[in-house]
Design a protein around this motif. Structure first.
Motif, PDB file in Angstrom:
ATOM      1  N   ALA A 363     -11.380  -6.740   1.352  1.00 60.05           N
ATOM      2  CA  ALA A 363     -10.400  -7.773   1.098  1.00 60.05           C
ATOM      3  C   ALA A 363     -10.945  -8.400  -0.324  1.00 60.05           C
ATOM      4  CB  ALA A 363     -10.214  -8.517   2.243  1.00 60.05           C
ATOM      5  N   GLY A 364     -12.104  -8.376  -0.653  1.00 61.84           N
ATOM      6  CA  GLY A 364     -12.764  -9.149  -1.676  1.00 61.84           C
ATOM      7  C   GLY A 364     -12.938  -8.142  -3.098  1.00 61.84           C
ATOM      8  N   VAL A 365     -12.265  -7.163  -2.812  1.00 56.75           N
ATOM      9  CA  VAL A 365     -12.137  -6.170  -4.003  1.00 56.75           C
ATOM     10  C   VAL A 365     -10.911  -6.320  -4.718  1.00 56.75           C
ATOM     11  CG1 VAL A 365     -12.248  -3.667  -4.910  1.00 56.75           C
ATOM     12  CG2 VAL A 365     -13.614  -4.575  -3.186  1.00 56.75           C
ATOM     13  N   GLU A 366     -10.916  -6.566  -6.180  1.00 58.16           N
ATOM     14  CA  GLU A 366      -9.786  -6.530  -7.053  1.00 58.16           C
ATOM     15  C   GLU A 366      -8.790  -5.365  -6.777  1.00 58.16           C
ATOM     16  OE1 GLU A 366      -8.584  -7.532 -11.689  1.00 58.16           O
ATOM     17  OE2 GLU A 366     -10.461  -7.098 -11.034  1.00 58.16           O
ATOM     18  N   ARG A 367      -7.488  -5.549  -7.085  1.00 59.18           N
ATOM     19  CA  ARG A 367      -6.508  -4.461  -6.731  1.00 59.18           C
ATOM     20  C   ARG A 367      -5.959  -4.500  -5.149  1.00 59.18           C
ATOM     21  NH1 ARG A 367      -7.349   0.681  -9.707  1.00 59.18           N
ATOM     22  NH2 ARG A 367      -5.524   1.329  -8.717  1.00 59.18           N
ATOM     23  N   VAL A 368      -7.008  -4.766  -4.063  1.00 66.51           N
ATOM     24  CA  VAL A 368      -6.616  -4.481  -2.875  1.00 66.51           C
ATOM     25  C   VAL A 368      -5.794  -5.631  -2.451  1.00 66.51           C
ATOM     26  CG1 VAL A 368      -7.561  -4.561  -0.493  1.00 66.51           C
ATOM     27  CG2 VAL A 368      -8.882  -3.218  -2.454  1.00 66.51           C
ATOM     28  N   LEU A 401      -7.034   5.991  -8.613  1.00 66.24           N
ATOM     29  CA  LEU A 401      -7.399   5.997  -7.201  1.00 66.24           C
ATOM     30  C   LEU A 401      -9.013   6.319  -6.680  1.00 66.24           C
ATOM     31  CD1 LEU A 401      -4.677   8.276  -5.787  1.00 66.24           C
ATOM     32  CD2 LEU A 401      -4.395   6.026  -6.030  1.00 66.24           C
ATOM     33  N   THR A 402      -9.667   7.146  -7.632  1.00 61.17           N
ATOM     34  CA  THR A 402     -11.024   7.090  -7.520  1.00 61.17           C
ATOM     35  C   THR A 402     -11.755   5.733  -7.784  1.00 61.17           C
ATOM     36  OG1 THR A 402     -10.941   9.496  -8.263  1.00 61.17           O
ATOM     37  CG2 THR A 402     -13.013   8.484  -8.330  1.00 61.17           C
ATOM     38  N   ASN A 403     -11.380   5.184  -8.858  1.00 65.10           N
ATOM     39  CA  ASN A 403     -12.007   3.931  -9.163  1.00 65.10           C
ATOM     40  C   ASN A 403     -12.023   3.055  -8.012  1.00 65.10           C
ATOM     41  OD1 ASN A 403      -9.412   3.389  -9.497  1.00 65.10           O
ATOM     42  ND2 ASN A 403      -9.650   2.901 -11.691  1.00 65.10           N
ATOM     43  N   ILE A 404     -11.014   2.865  -7.416  1.00 61.39           N
ATOM     44  CA  ILE A 404     -10.768   1.500  -6.236  1.00 61.39           C
ATOM     45  C   ILE A 404     -11.517   2.006  -5.169  1.00 61.39           C
ATOM     46  CG2 ILE A 404      -8.622   2.700  -5.651  1.00 61.39           C
ATOM     47  CD1 ILE A 404      -9.546  -0.941  -5.497  1.00 61.39           C
ATOM     48  N   ARG A 405     -11.627   3.204  -4.792  1.00 63.80           N
ATOM     49  CA  ARG A 405     -12.194   3.770  -3.710  1.00 63.80           C
ATOM     50  C   ARG A 405     -13.837   3.308  -3.911  1.00 63.80           C
ATOM     51  NH1 ARG A 405      -9.048   8.778  -3.566  1.00 63.80           N
ATOM     52  NH2 ARG A 405      -7.522   8.515  -1.588  1.00 63.80           N
TER      53      ARG A 405
END
Length: 449
Positions: A363-368, A401-405
């Motif tokens: 939840a603390g990650v940007e874009r989530v 998608l790879t960067n957010i993972r």
């Protein structure tokens, strides 16, 4: 020699007439008199124009280099002016000499100079007018065609050349196709195609500015307008020159059948492109996955779709593959995309704490997205770890998608490290049997000092 009605005899008659006129002009120039004097004056003016071209070209080039910040259209205009400085100087000199000779001698004694001045002026105007044609090969063809026609017209031999070309014809029964008809049809159709192109560009820009029309329907409308305008221009051009195509009906049918078998893949792609535009399953801006290709639709063409990946590669995927293959459209009905990542922790760690920490880290990650909160579940008990799945949602698949993972994995690593949660790795133990050869060999070795 009179015309006999025989096509070959008429052809020879036209050819002989053109040869006689050309021979008479050459004889008049070679013989001493005012025609020869005018030819000498024209040669002198060509040399003077060439010298003025060399001098003025250097001056223009130095002037342009001393200026900065000129727009591109001005620089292009200067380039075109430099290329035709010699012809412009010749036209100016010819008009000047022609005006002087008209006042000091008989008008007939300056006829060739006036004709040369007119020709040079028309050539310059044509050279600048054809800049409206953007395609370079087509622009060269139009330039040379216009120069040839203007020269023949001003030399008053256009009718003779037209009659000569009209006699060069292919006749099959009632069907007759002459070189003159073919050239006229090409010119008329070319002009109508140019007008259709300008009209289609204006219409396309108007359609693209209309925000009430979806992107896929904009592409379909633009393609439909272009097809209608170009088709109308072709048939109007054929009718304008009086070319009857009924005699070619059987031949065109046979050609159509052959093209149908040979171009079935092309036709399939064209039909698939129309279907895609109509059902709106894929539209410009959508993020899709097709096999190993992941990217967003940049353009939808009549034969293929342009897909740009995250690393800048542009794939041209045939429309048929988008219809018959399994395509993942990440933004078909909405922009929400759920991503899953898997991880494991040691058996000594409390699963309740692990789930809570994993949700907080994601939840603390940007874009989530917070409106669709992340969830974490146990999916199994492995050999070395308790296995979990962490699910979260994003709304911008075009961002990657790879960067957010990777960012979520990094957040999990930091959170687990701060709270003493260990991520185990497989461990193996090797046991040696007492009566094995390796154990016996090692027991026979002397003990180290």
């Amino acid at each position: 020699m009179d015309q006999t009605g025989d096509p070959f005899a008429d052809f020879l008659f036209s050819l002989e007439g053109i040869w006689i006129n050309a021979l008479g002009f050459v004889q008049g120039v070679v013989a001493p008199g005012w025609r020869q004097n005018q030819l000498i004056i024209l040669v002198v003016m060509v040399l003077v124009a060439w010298l003025l071209h060399r001098l003025s070209d250097t001056l223009v080039q130095n002037y342009v280099r001393s200026r900065e910040g000129w727009p591109k259209w001005q620089l292009r205009a200067v380039v075109q002016l430099r290329r035709r400085l010699g012809l412009i100087w010749f036209a100016l000199l010819a008009w000047m000499v022609y005006g002087i000779m008209q006042n000091i001698t008989w008008p007939s004694r300056s006829y060739l100079i006036g004709l040369a001045a007119t020709l040079a002026t028309v050539w310059v105007l044509i050279a600048f007018a054809v800049r409206l044609v953007r395609n370079r090969p087509l622009r060269r063809i139009v330039t040379w065609a216009a120069w040839i026609y203007a020269t023949l017209y001003l030399l008053n031999v256009s009718d003779a050349v037209a009659a000569f070309l009209d006699r060069l014809a292919l006749e099959v029964g009632d069907f007759r196709l002459s070189i003159l008809t073919l050239i006229t049809a090409l010119v008329v159709i070319g002009v109508l195609f140019a007008l259709a192109r300008f009209a289609s560009q204006a219409t396309a820009s108007t359609i693209r500015r209309n925000e009430d029309i979806s992107p896929s329907m904009q592409v379909l409308a633009v393609k439909g307008v272009q097809l209608a305008l170009y088709g109308f221009a072709f048939f109007l051009g054929v009718k304008a020159v009086g070319l009857d195509l009924t005699g070619l009906a059987v031949l065109s049918g046979a050609i159509g059948v052959g093209l149908g078998f040979g171009l079935q893949k092309v036709v399939s792609n064209l039909v698939s492109g129309v279907i895609i535009l109509l059902d709106k399953s894929i539209k410009p801006g959508d993020v899709i996955s097709l096999g190993d290709t992941f990217g967003w639709i940049q353009t939808l063409g009549a034969r293929y779709a342009s897909v740009v990946t995250r690393d800048g590669k542009e794939y041209l995927i045939p429309n048929e593959d988008l219809i018959t293959g399994q395509v993942v459209n990440w933004s078909h009905s909405n922009d929400f995309v759920r991503l899953d990542i898997y991880f494991g922790t040691a058996y000594s760690d409390d699963p309740h704490v692990v789930r809570r920490l994993a949700i907080e880290a994601a939840a603390g990650v940007e874009r989530v997205l917070a409106i669709k909160a992340p969830v974490c579940h146990i999916v199994g008990f492995g050999d070395s770890s308790v296995d979990y799945i962490l699910r979260f949602w994003i709304r911008d698949p075009t961002g990657g998608l790879t960067n957010i993972r990777g960012n979520v994995y990094l957040a999990l690593w930091d959170t687990f490290k701060e709270n003493g949660i260990s991520i185990p790795f497989p461990q193996r133990e090797v046991l040696m049997l007492e009566d094995s050869k390796l154990a016996l060999r090692r027991s026979a070795e002397p003990a180290p000092d």
